[in-house]
Motif scaffolding. Structure first.
Motif, PDB file in Angstrom:
ATOM      1  N   ALA A 190      75.665 -21.656 -52.648  1.00  0.00           N
ATOM      2  CA  ALA A 190      75.069 -21.138 -54.026  1.00  0.00           C
ATOM      3  C   ALA A 190      75.600 -22.181 -54.975  1.00  0.00           C
ATOM      4  N   GLY A 200      74.030 -12.825 -48.195  1.00  0.00           N
ATOM      5  CA  GLY A 200      75.555 -12.822 -47.970  1.00  0.00           C
ATOM      6  C   GLY A 200      75.850 -11.353 -47.516  1.00  0.00           C
ATOM      7  N   LEU A 201      75.257 -10.341 -48.149  1.00  0.00           N
ATOM      8  CA  LEU A 201      75.508  -8.867 -48.071  1.00  0.00           C
ATOM      9  C   LEU A 201      75.064  -8.546 -46.601  1.00  0.00           C
ATOM     10  N   VAL A 261      84.916 -15.968 -57.382  1.00  0.00           N
ATOM     11  CA  VAL A 261      83.960 -17.101 -57.109  1.00  0.00           C
ATOM     12  C   VAL A 261      82.711 -16.958 -57.807  1.00  0.00           C
ATOM     13  N   TYR A 262      81.895 -15.687 -57.333  1.00  0.00           N
ATOM     14  CA  TYR A 262      80.748 -15.776 -57.851  1.00  0.00           C
ATOM     15  C   TYR A 262      80.684 -14.984 -59.298  1.00  0.00           C
ATOM     16  N   PHE A 296      81.283  -4.496 -50.776  1.00  0.00           N
ATOM     17  CA  PHE A 296      82.023  -5.329 -49.770  1.00  0.00           C
ATOM     18  C   PHE A 296      83.455  -4.509 -49.422  1.00  0.00           C
ATOM     19  N   THR A 337      70.278  -5.312 -60.884  1.00  0.00           N
ATOM     20  CA  THR A 337      69.344  -6.475 -60.376  1.00  0.00           C
ATOM     21  C   THR A 337      67.968  -6.314 -60.891  1.00  0.00           C
ATOM     22  N   PHE A 371      73.093  -9.175 -64.368  1.00  0.00           N
ATOM     23  CA  PHE A 371      73.322  -9.851 -63.006  1.00  0.00           C
ATOM     24  C   PHE A 371      74.817  -9.840 -62.586  1.00  0.00           C
ATOM     25  N   LEU A 403      67.620  -5.844 -52.179  1.00  0.00           N
ATOM     26  CA  LEU A 403      67.983  -6.684 -53.078  1.00  0.00           C
ATOM     27  C   LEU A 403      67.148  -8.213 -52.755  1.00  0.00           C
ATOM     28  N   PHE A 404      67.043  -8.576 -51.699  1.00  0.00           N
ATOM     29  CA  PHE A 404      66.356  -9.674 -51.369  1.00  0.00           C
ATOM     30  C   PHE A 404      64.896  -9.664 -51.799  1.00  0.00           C
ATOM     31  N   LEU A 460      70.129 -15.143 -52.177  1.00  0.00           N
ATOM     32  CA  LEU A 460      71.414 -15.691 -51.407  1.00  0.00           C
ATOM     33  C   LEU A 460      72.464 -14.580 -51.339  1.00  0.00           C
ATOM     34  N   ASN A 461      72.586 -13.867 -52.344  1.00  0.00           N
ATOM     35  CA  ASN A 461      73.573 -12.713 -52.293  1.00  0.00           C
ATOM     36  C   ASN A 461      73.511 -11.588 -51.509  1.00  0.00           C
ATOM     37  N   ALA A 462      71.889 -11.412 -51.338  1.00  0.00           N
ATOM     38  CA  ALA A 462      71.667 -10.210 -50.170  1.00  0.00           C
ATOM     39  C   ALA A 462      71.869 -10.751 -49.010  1.00  0.00           C
ATOM     40  N   ILE A 488      80.703 -19.117 -60.792  1.00  0.00           N
ATOM     41  CA  ILE A 488      79.513 -19.488 -60.755  1.00  0.00           C
ATOM     42  C   ILE A 488      78.434 -19.067 -62.190  1.00  0.00           C
ATOM     43  N   LEU A 491      71.392  -2.085 -57.479  1.00  0.00           N
ATOM     44  CA  LEU A 491      69.927  -2.225 -57.370  1.00  0.00           C
ATOM     45  C   LEU A 491      69.377  -2.085 -58.943  1.00  0.00           C
ATOM     46  N   MET A 511      78.492  -5.437 -56.135  1.00  0.00           N
ATOM     47  CA  MET A 511      78.584  -5.986 -54.833  1.00  0.00           C
ATOM     48  C   MET A 511      79.984  -5.909 -54.183  1.00  0.00           C
ATOM     49  N   GLU A 515      69.561 -16.930 -56.681  1.00  0.00           N
ATOM     50  CA  GLU A 515      71.038 -16.493 -56.375  1.00  0.00           C
ATOM     51  C   GLU A 515      70.727 -15.032 -55.797  1.00  0.00           C
ATOM     52  N   ILE A 516      70.014 -14.159 -56.319  1.00  0.00           N
ATOM     53  CA  ILE A 516      69.887 -12.697 -56.025  1.00  0.00           C
ATOM     54  C   ILE A 516      69.792 -12.731 -54.551  1.00  0.00           C
ATOM     55  N   LEU A 551      79.869 -15.813 -45.358  1.00  0.00           N
ATOM     56  CA  LEU A 551      79.519 -15.587 -46.690  1.00  0.00           C
ATOM     57  C   LEU A 551      80.141 -16.532 -47.526  1.00  0.00           C
ATOM     58  N   PHE A 554      78.380 -18.949 -50.540  1.00  0.00           N
ATOM     59  CA  PHE A 554      78.658 -18.862 -51.836  1.00  0.00           C
ATOM     60  C   PHE A 554      78.764 -20.533 -52.231  1.00  0.00           C
TER      61      PHE A 554
END
Lengths: 102, 162
Positions: free
Chosen positions: A69, A43-44, B58-59, B43, B16, B32, A14-15, A39-41, B63, B13, B39, A36-37, A62, A66
């Motif tokens: 972000a 966080g994961l 939140v996300y 989690f 994205t 997205f 993802l990163f 940052l999310n990666a 956001i 994947l 995602m 954002e993608i 995480l 957020f």
């Protein structure tokens, strides 16, 4: 049980996708989305590490990711709005001078 | 569990990848959001239910809606979409794919020679909250200051007379 390498590899992919978007796209909206993608990666990866050692710190990080972000996105979006008011396109390359063209 | 994880990972994947290659920003944003929901499933599967809830509420909820509002305020039309398509010509992608592929190979090599696999643990929201509001209190204060700085900055930049 999921081995911890799997979500770590997913975070890596993802990163890299986010980095690809950041490098290849010109439109500032997509540049922000790519950040954002990424940052999310990150966080994961934090949550994966927290799972690996059964530690709550991963999820705490995480939450801070957020937070970051949200703050970053608010400022970035306002800057995009201002830029849109000054020029017709959202081309990031058109605003490299940070001032009017001489 | 494993099947849920792998299907959610594949969904994340693919969506994205779709999000960073669309010409229309609203379509990209919708992809997205789906990737963020995937995602959230991941989690939850990893034993982090609190993080999953945050990811969705939140996300994906707050956001991304902010993002969507701003895209709508930009009033992008068909001409903008055509221009966007012309910016996405094939040669644009060559150098970034080469750079990202190089970085990816290096990171995969690091991961393959990393430590051995371990067992998964579930971390409940209670543990997260207790740690967050006892030993990590200073970080919470710093985060609130960061948010305040973001608010003040956005307010200043958004003034009409600037």
């Amino acid at each position: 049980m999921i081995p911890w390498q799997m979500p770590a590899v997913l975070a890596l992919m993802l990163f890299l996708l986010g980095l690809l978007g950041l490098l290849a796209r010109k439109n500032l909206v997509f540049v922000l989305m790519s950040i954002e993608i990424m940052l999310n990666a990150a966080g994961l990866l934090f949550v994966t590490a927290g799972m690996r050692w059964g530690n709550p710190d991963g999820q705490i990080m995480l939450i801070f990711v957020f937070n970051l972000a949200g703050a970053e996105l608010a400022l970035g979006l306002v800057l995009i709005l201002r830029l849109r008011g000054r020029m017709t396109s959202l081309d990031g390359d058109a605003a490299v001078l940070l001032r009017d063209r001489p | 569990m494993i099947a849920v994880f792998y299907s959610a990972a594949a969904l994340t994947l693919v969506t994205t990848a779709l999000a960073i290659t669309r010409a229309n920003p609203v379509h990209a944003l919708m992809f997205f959001v789906i990737s963020l929901l995937g995602m959230g499933v991941i989690f939850f599967d990893l034993g982090a239910p609190f993080a999953a809830a945050l990811e969705v509420i939140v996300y994906a909820g707050a956001i991304m809606v902010l993002f969507l509002f701003v895209i709508m305020m930009l009033s992008l039309d068909k001409a903008a979409e055509r221009r966007e398509r012309s910016w996405m010509a094939k040669p644009i992608w060559v150098a970034p794919i080469a750079l990202v592929g190089m970085l990816g190979l290096e990171l995969v090599r690091v991961m393959l020679h990393g430590a051995a696999a371990g067992a998964a643990h579930e971390v409940s929201p209670q543990v997260v909250g207790i740690r967050l509001f006892t030993s990590d209190m200073a970080a919470v204060e710093l985060a609130s200051m960061l948010l305040l700085a973001g608010l003040v900055g956005a307010f200043h930049l958004g003034r009409k007379d600037l």
